[in-house]
Design an enzyme around this catalytic site. Structure first.
Site, short mmCIF file in Angstrom:
data_model
loop_
_atom_site.label_atom_id
_atom_site.label_comp_id
_atom_site.label_asym_id
_atom_site.label_seq_id
_atom_site.Cartn_x
_atom_site.Cartn_y
_atom_site.Cartn_z
N GLU A 75 -18.93 17.25 2.45
CA GLU A 75 -18.16 17.91 1.39
C GLU A 75 -18.75 17.61 0.02
O GLU A 75 -18.85 18.49 -0.84
CB GLU A 75 -16.69 17.47 1.47
CG GLU A 75 -16.04 17.97 2.77
CD GLU A 75 -14.53 17.77 2.84
OE1 GLU A 75 -14.03 16.82 2.22
OE2 GLU A 75 -13.88 18.58 3.52
N VAL A 86 -1.94 -7.57 -3.95
CA VAL A 86 -1.66 -8.60 -2.94
C VAL A 86 -2.93 -9.39 -2.68
O VAL A 86 -4.03 -8.82 -2.58
CB VAL A 86 -1.10 -7.96 -1.66
CG1 VAL A 86 -1.05 -8.97 -0.52
CG2 VAL A 86 0.27 -7.37 -1.93
N GLY A 102 0.83 -1.21 0.00
CA GLY A 102 0.00 0.00 0.00
C GLY A 102 0.86 1.25 0.00
O GLY A 102 1.70 1.44 0.88
N ASP A 130 -5.74 3.18 7.99
CA ASP A 130 -7.16 2.80 8.05
C ASP A 130 -7.37 1.30 8.24
O ASP A 130 -8.46 0.87 8.61
CB ASP A 130 -7.88 3.23 6.76
CG ASP A 130 -8.15 4.73 6.73
OD1 ASP A 130 -7.75 5.43 7.68
OD2 ASP A 130 -8.77 5.19 5.74
N ALA A 141 -5.76 10.97 7.40
CA ALA A 141 -4.45 10.94 6.78
C ALA A 141 -3.30 11.21 7.78
O ALA A 141 -2.31 10.48 7.78
CB ALA A 141 -4.41 11.93 5.62
C1 LIG Z 1 -13.43 10.79 0.02
C2 LIG Z 1 -12.47 10.82 1.18
C3 LIG Z 1 -12.16 12.03 1.81
C4 LIG Z 1 -11.28 12.07 2.87
N1 LIG Z 1 -10.96 13.28 3.44
C5 LIG Z 1 -10.02 13.35 4.40
C6 LIG Z 1 -9.59 14.61 4.93
O1 LIG Z 1 -10.10 15.67 4.52
N2 LIG Z 1 -8.63 14.63 5.88
C7 LIG Z 1 -8.05 13.46 6.33
O2 LIG Z 1 -7.15 13.52 7.17
N3 LIG Z 1 -8.44 12.26 5.88
C8 LIG Z 1 -9.40 12.17 4.92
N4 LIG Z 1 -9.79 10.94 4.43
C9 LIG Z 1 -9.23 9.73 5.05
C10 LIG Z 1 -7.82 9.43 4.56
O3 LIG Z 1 -7.80 9.51 3.15
C11 LIG Z 1 -7.41 8.06 5.04
O4 LIG Z 1 -7.46 8.03 6.44
C12 LIG Z 1 -5.99 7.71 4.59
O5 LIG Z 1 -5.93 7.67 3.19
C13 LIG Z 1 -5.54 6.38 5.15
O6 LIG Z 1 -4.26 6.09 4.68
P1 LIG Z 1 -3.78 4.59 4.48
O7 LIG Z 1 -2.33 4.66 4.15
O8 LIG Z 1 -4.21 3.75 5.64
O9 LIG Z 1 -4.63 4.03 3.26
P2 LIG Z 1 -4.85 4.61 1.78
O10 LIG Z 1 -4.40 6.00 1.66
O11 LIG Z 1 -6.25 4.27 1.45
O12 LIG Z 1 -3.87 3.72 0.88
C14 LIG Z 1 -4.05 2.34 0.69
C15 LIG Z 1 -3.21 1.90 -0.50
O13 LIG Z 1 -3.19 0.49 -0.51
C16 LIG Z 1 -3.36 0.03 -1.82
N5 LIG Z 1 -3.95 -1.31 -1.73
C17 LIG Z 1 -5.11 -1.66 -1.14
N6 LIG Z 1 -5.32 -2.98 -1.26
C18 LIG Z 1 -4.27 -3.47 -1.94
C19 LIG Z 1 -3.91 -4.79 -2.38
N7 LIG Z 1 -4.68 -5.84 -2.16
N8 LIG Z 1 -2.75 -4.93 -3.06
C20 LIG Z 1 -1.95 -3.87 -3.32
N9 LIG Z 1 -2.24 -2.61 -2.92
C21 LIG Z 1 -3.39 -2.42 -2.25
C22 LIG Z 1 -4.29 1.05 -2.45
O14 LIG Z 1 -4.19 1.04 -3.88
C23 LIG Z 1 -3.78 2.36 -1.84
O15 LIG Z 1 -2.77 2.95 -2.62
C24 LIG Z 1 -10.69 10.87 3.36
C25 LIG Z 1 -11.00 9.66 2.73
C26 LIG Z 1 -11.88 9.62 1.66
C27 LIG Z 1 -12.20 8.32 0.99
#
Ligand SMILES: Cc1cc2nc3c(=O)[nH]c(=O)nc-3n(C[C@H](O)[C@H](O)[C@H](O)COP(=O)(O)OP(=O)(O)OC[C@H]3O[C@@H](n4cnc5c(N)ncnc54)[C@H](O)[C@@H]3O)c2cc1C
Length: 440
Positions: A178, A85, A17, A307, A323
């Site tokens: 939003e 994955v 990810g 997340d 984020a």
């Molecule tokens: C519409 C929306 C608005 C948001 N607004 C805000 C905001 O204003 N402020 C804020 O702080 N947060 C916001 N968030 C929440 C924030 O985006 C998340 O908390 C954050 O992205 C989590 O980061 P992460 O690294 O856990 O996962 P993510 O950023 O979701 O990254 C996960 C990655 O894993 C990859 N992945 C998943 N499954 C697989 C697999 N099986 N094999 C290979 N790769 C895989 C995906 O392609 C992705 O690149 C928002 C979320 C959404 C959906």
């Protein structure tokens, strides 16, 4: 050959990810003597907080994404693998992929994020009420919204027209709020200028929430300010109403049917498959329960962050799904692994530093809660814009987003309103009731 030998002996760290969490972990390992492999099923990092702007045609997909390879270009110990994955072999310490790869690891960081959940109705509701989590979701929704206007422009039956111009957003957390604001702005300000029969009043935007108020994670006064801004923009709030049924014609809410051409799901997220891959304990939302250092109980070499993880502090408070929390967890775990490899002092226990909460409503109002500083209205919006442009990855994106915003601010123009043939096919707006009858 010498190089191949040397790298074969290096500890292997696999990060799954390249979202906020995964990239922060990779970055924290930049000086480690290790081979870092970042696996993602997409070739780009996505800035999810601005996804709804793509869904409402304010920004283009490329504005809010950056190729993972270019983000990690300068990090010599990191390599990127484009693959999905599908499982983990904990015994053999292998990551299994759709492409048939078996990638060995000594340390594993899972940062696969979350998907939306439909409270057990995923199969039926997902197609009718799409959510926005990926770039594909956002462009599909954009096509659906823009097509609704195109069809409404040509529709002579007033009831069908009204349904086409009704947009329902389910769930009033930050994403739903939003989105509703952005759709209202698009429907009431930007679109009518280009159409002949659509007036600002003809569109109806409804935000449905099961709880008693919008933005439950915000302070009450800020949530009220946001509600007032939404209403001023013409959004109807339906609070304390749970959605009972979703069909191609609309939704039933509290026993009442609401016809709508476009339904968007912004209620409820569910973590990705990481828990299943690991056969680890998860919470109700499907997030892997991890220890204070984000490791999986009984597996100190496996970490789950962002997340996908349920991480509780000493008082049992869960880390929010935002984020900054994912980034901080990634930096912490990266530093922890680097210290382990170098045999140096372990970093201090993880301590979350809240960056506050923000939500924007349309293009000139936002609510911002930074603890001591709280802003609403235009000032809030300016701070919100600055923060989002600042945190966008990659310089090109920053310039391009700032320019797009300034341009649309001054002109109401929407840059990203093209719908390609492929998008029209994928949008598949649900047929309207009368069309279904005709077809039958
Ligand atoms: C519409 C929306 C608005 C948001 N607004 C805000 C905001 O204003 N402020 C804020 O702080 N947060 C916001 N968030 C929440 C924030 O985006 C998340 O908390 C954050 O992205 C989590 O980061 P992460 O690294 O856990 O996962 P993510 O950023 O979701 O990254 C996960 C990655 O894993 C990859 N992945 C998943 N499954 C697989 C697999 N099986 N094999 C290979 N790769 C895989 C995906 O392609 C992705 O690149 C928002 C979320 C959404 C959906």
């Amino acid at each position: 050959m010498a190089h191949a030998h040397a790298s074969a002996a290096l500890p292997r760290i696999v990060i799954v990810g390249a979202g906020f969490g995964g990239l922060a972990a990779a970055r924290a390992l930049r000086r480690a003597r290790a081979e870092v492999t970042v696996i993602d099923r997409r070739n780009f990092h996505l800035f999810q907080p601005l996804l709804y702007q793509v869904a409402t045609a304010a920004l283009s997909p490329a504005d809010i994404s950056a190729p993972i390879r270019s983000v990690l270009r300068g990090q010599a110990n990191a390599r990127v693998m484009l693959d999905k994955v599908t499982g983990i072999d904990r015994e053999q310490r292998l990551v299994l992929t759709e492409g048939g790869r078996r990638v060995p690891y000594d340390h594993l960081v899972l940062a696969t994020g979350a998907r939306h959940s439909y409270f057990g109705r995923d199969e039926e509701w997902a197609a009718l009420a799409p959510g926005i989590k990926t770039l594909d979701d956002a462009t599909r929704l954009r096509a659906r919204i823009l097509l609704a206007f195109e069809k409404a422009e040509l529709e002579s039956d007033p009831a069908k027209r009204r349904a086409l111009l009704t947009f329902l957003v389910i769930g009033a957390g930050p994403t739903g709020v939003e989105l509703a604001g952005a759709i209202a702005e698009l429907a009431r300000k930007a679109v009518p200028r280009d159409f002949r029969t659509i007036t600002p009043e003809s569109a109806s935007i409804v935000l449905i929430e099961a709880g008693q108020r919008i933005l439950p994670s915000f302070r009450e006064d800020l949530a009220q300010a946001a509600a007032a801004s939404l209403q001023a923009m013409g959004v109807t709030l339906e609070l304390g109403k749970a959605v009972g049924e979703v069909t191609a014609e609309g939704v039933s809410v509290g026993g009442r049917h609401m016809s709508a051409g476009t339904i968007v799901w912004a209620a409820g997220v569910k973590a990705s498959a990481a828990g299943r891959w690991l056969a680890a304990e998860t919470d109700r939302a499907g997030r892997v329960r991890v220890g204070r250092d984000f490791s999986v109980p009984g597996a100190p070499e496996i970490f789950v962050i962002g997340d996908a993880a349920a991480h509780a502090d000493g008082q049992g408070r869960l880390l929010p799904g935002v984020a900054p929390a994912a980034k901080q967890a990634g930096s912490h775990v990266g530093a922890l692994i680097a210290a382990r490899l170098a045999g140096s002092v372990t970093p201090a226990p993880f301590q979350y530093r809240s960056r506050g909460a923000m939500a924007t409503i349309g293009r000139k109002s936002a609510v911002v809660d930074l603890g001591r500083l709280r802003l609403t209205g235009l000032l809030g919006w300016l701070l919100w814009s600055l923060a989002h442009v600042w945190f966008l990855v990659g310089f090109r994106n920053r310039v391009s987003v700032a320019t797009s915003w300034l341009w649309s601010y001054l002109t109401w123009e929407r840059g990203a309103r093209l719908i390609t043939g492929q998008e029209i096919a994928r949008a598949e707006p649900p047929p309207m009731p009368a069309q279904r009858r005709e077809a039958a």
